[in-house]
Design an enzyme around this catalytic site. Sequence first.
Site, PDB file in Angstrom:
ATOM      1  N   GLY A 125       0.776  -1.272   0.164  1.00  0.00           N
ATOM      2  CA  GLY A 125      -0.224   0.111  -0.108  1.00  0.00           C
ATOM      3  C   GLY A 125       0.658   1.482  -0.325  1.00  0.00           C
ATOM      4  O   GLY A 125       0.424   2.337  -0.172  1.00  0.00           O
ATOM      5  N   CYS A 128     -27.971  -9.255 -16.895  1.00  0.00           N
ATOM      6  CA  CYS A 128     -27.394  -8.896 -17.900  1.00  0.00           C
ATOM      7  C   CYS A 128     -28.033  -9.769 -19.011  1.00  0.00           C
ATOM      8  O   CYS A 128     -28.429 -11.168 -18.814  1.00  0.00           O
ATOM      9  CB  CYS A 128     -26.019 -10.406 -17.467  1.00  0.00           C
ATOM     10  SG  CYS A 128     -25.316 -10.402 -19.393  1.00  0.00           S
ATOM     11  N   CYS A 138     -26.333 -12.622 -20.909  1.00  0.00           N
ATOM     12  CA  CYS A 138     -26.078 -13.988 -19.988  1.00  0.00           C
ATOM     13  C   CYS A 138     -26.615 -14.569 -18.802  1.00  0.00           C
ATOM     14  O   CYS A 138     -26.707 -15.903 -18.322  1.00  0.00           O
ATOM     15  CB  CYS A 138     -24.509 -14.727 -20.086  1.00  0.00           C
ATOM     16  SG  CYS A 138     -23.968 -13.337 -18.243  1.00  0.00           S
ATOM     17  N   CYS A 151     -23.114  -7.677 -18.617  1.00  0.00           N
ATOM     18  CA  CYS A 151     -21.611  -7.984 -18.491  1.00  0.00           C
ATOM     19  C   CYS A 151     -21.103  -7.240 -18.845  1.00  0.00           C
ATOM     20  O   CYS A 151     -20.527  -6.898 -19.772  1.00  0.00           O
ATOM     21  CB  CYS A 151     -21.207  -8.864 -18.092  1.00  0.00           C
ATOM     22  SG  CYS A 151     -22.146 -10.148 -17.114  1.00  0.00           S
ATOM     23  N   CYS A 184     -18.753 -12.532 -19.625  1.00  0.00           N
ATOM     24  CA  CYS A 184     -19.759 -13.219 -20.070  1.00  0.00           C
ATOM     25  C   CYS A 184     -20.655 -14.287 -21.004  1.00  0.00           C
ATOM     26  O   CYS A 184     -20.806 -15.162 -21.504  1.00  0.00           O
ATOM     27  CB  CYS A 184     -20.625 -11.434 -20.360  1.00  0.00           C
ATOM     28  SG  CYS A 184     -22.169 -11.629 -21.045  1.00  0.00           S
TER      29      CYS A 184
END
Lengths: 290, 257, 367
Positions: free
Chosen positions: A32, A241, A244, A266, A272
């Site tokens: 970080g 979606c 899909c 998606c 997807c």
Amino acid sequence: MSQAPQYNFAYLDEQTKRMVRRAILKAVALPGYQVPFASREMPLPYGWGTGGIQVTASILTPEDTLKVIDQGSDDTTNAVSIRRFFERTARVATTTRTSQASVIQTRHRIPEHPLTKDQILVFQVPMPEPLRFMEPRETETRAMHALEEYGVMHVKLYEDIARHGAIATSYNYPALVGGRYVMSPSPIPKFDNPKLHMSPALQLFGAGREKRIYALPPHTRVKSLDFEDHPFSVQHWDQACALCGARDTFLDEIVLDDAGRRMFVCSDSDYCGERRDNNAKAKNGPREAA
Amino acid sequence: MNFEPLLRVKDLTKFYGERPAVDRASLELWPGEVLGVVGESGSGKTTLLNMLAGRISPSQGRVLYRDEENWLDVHACPEAVRRRLARTQWGMVWQNPADGLRMNVSAGANIGERLMALGQRHYGSIRQAALSWLAKVEIPAERLDDPPLRFSGGMRQRLQIARNLVTGPRLVFMDEPTGGLDVSVQAKLLDLIRSLVTGLKLSVVMVTHDLAVARLLAQRLLVMKAGQVVESGLTDRVLDDPQHPYTQLLASSILQA
Amino acid sequence: MYVAVKGGEKAIDNAHSLLAGQRRGDPEVPEIGVAQIQEQLRLGVDRVMAEGSLYDPELAALAVKQAWGDLVEAAFLLRAFRTTLPRLAVSLPVDTGSMRLWRRVSAAFKDLPGGQILGPTFDYTHRLLDFSLLDENQAPAETKAPAHDPPRDQAPAQTPGRVAAILEGQGLMGAEQGQEAAPDDLTRFPLSFPASRSQRLQNLARADEGFLLAMGYSTQRGFGNAHPFAGEIRMGRVSVSIVPEELGFAVDIGEVELTECEMINQFKGSKTEPPCFTRGYGLVFGRGERKAMSMALVDRALRARELGEDISAPAQDEEFVLYHSDNVEAQGFVQHLKLPHYVDFQSELVLVRSLRATAGQPEEEDS
């Protein structure tokens, strides 16, 4: 007239790669923490992924398979451009399948498909400093990180709740890494923040213009900032979606006509597509592999 | 432990070029007391205050602060320690409240910031604490979500005080806390400061050019002229029976006011 | 039935051919040559070298051609090329004191040793469009000055001394601090604050001319005014030397054309110092007088901290100036807004809709 120069593998010379790798090692040692590095001008503009490109160029080997996505898709213009850059300068194998890639360079999304310990995810970062919009001075923000003075981040969250009733950050949502440094995960939607936590993959963040590299080693604790009584939560859609049927992915909104009709698809094109293939197989029974 | 001073300062000096802005100032501050530093502008009182608060480093001399059982040399310790002190045990109230506030952020966030910096993570409790402090400094509760940009000068100053006191500091530095406010507002503010100081048993070092303010709030005074402390002692004694010619001059000017 | 959008590769290819076609333009019009650009668009080429941070007039001219005349884009091309070049040696500091001069003027003195040499300047032209330039078949104008080089027989001894040296000699201006250690290199180590003078000057030397011009202008209008005088402006050629390890002595490897400006500013004196003049310094590749002057104004403004002055103006703000001066960085980030941001935007849409819903404002019904 000068000769057209020959480029080294993945464009950067070995000296530069060594410099970048040293910065990456420092970053991995301090999860970080933003490590300054001497970013090079690249043939793509600053702000268009040069940090991610330098990180990728420094870690690529000829045996790697590279996937490049932008907004979750392999086919957006900048993803195409960056993939071509590496095809031309490194001649590595490239793929659109998340599961087949060893290095994935991404802008603004984490793939839906879970990553493994054999994968490295490289994020393109525009503004690495999470404190920047509250404190414009670099000298001051460096001191704040060094002294763990992060009160001002929660001030921003407090203000959101006071003003809107909820935390109003939806992407580039700041997170505490390993209980020590607050980092900006790049402009991924907050939807993707949980994927940062305890990932088996190595996650590297490159900011070329701002000249910083930072990292999440595998299995690092990452906690998105919040309040106990206003805990961090992700976006959700009422719709699935349209292609899909997924209900648990990040969805793009497509405007269909002037009347404002919309559909949702998606954002992760590979995921997807995989789901659609699975749906087709399930529907039609087992088939020979295509 | 009770009989030790909170601040011990010996021969504190600050040079700007050849000229000493503060020349060998020495003082002690005891828990629960308000020490006034008076003098005209250019006397060095603000420079002295800033050295005591660790904001300017002295050319010579030391500032010692008693942190629990230990004496801390304010200028020799690491910056991290100084910054922690500034957020927890100390307060700094500026003459211009905009210097000590986040003007674009709500009153509640201003007060809550130190709590959040110390790790408090319950929005509701932080908000509650901010509300209770608004009450203590007599700012109406419905201003909780307003930014100080929309406050009057007096209200901004009270907010600044609340922001500093929320972590229960032991020592507060004040630089002309009522400067720039009109007389009636000043009077209310002085009352508030006095009751807070007594109620919370705060120690205060307060710089002011206004002897009336000093008389009201400070138990002891330091009188400064041209960088030097020319007289010190109990407030009433210094103002009613000044020894140094300069103090006599100052004191006589109140009577005319 | 909606089909997911594909075809990014094809779109890019088509865009590139369209660009190449339009860049060539009308085939009836003769194609512009790199040599023509190098000679006849010289000042544009110089600017590209300065901001591209690479001295190679031919490559800079090529970049201008490839960039279709966009000088910022051309500087980017040059800078990207610079990244690929190996670093063979570090030259000795060039001696602008022995510059072979095209031009040398000082506003601080009416006359001075060596004289005021106007040289090829636009300064005193009247800005009237010269329509005769539309006719390309003109006989070359008569000129007494040599076409390419300042007089080669100008011996170094005759090269006029610096104006600054005159003032230093009288104790009215401090000498520049010599650099003991090697200067910092921003292309090897990123900028850190407070910046060293060498970091600052390197940053300013490759900075966008427009940005420096505006910052310099602001100092003249009261945002950090330091009463500048153009002490000396020099433009001409200097030799570049290196000391190869094997030889152990200096060898000239060529010449570069430079523009140098020393601004003289008054410094009112602080509690520690009696008043004296202070300087701002500007140096650019090629003929970049406006840039060199702006750079000198900004350099002086950024010395506020070390001179103990009040820092109140944008041009005195080190982080503000040095972080935003590089147009390669700036144009990249500004233009990156064109990249798809629809995922972030979708996040915002979801958020705004939900906040509005909780705030009691009904959403438009979807059809």
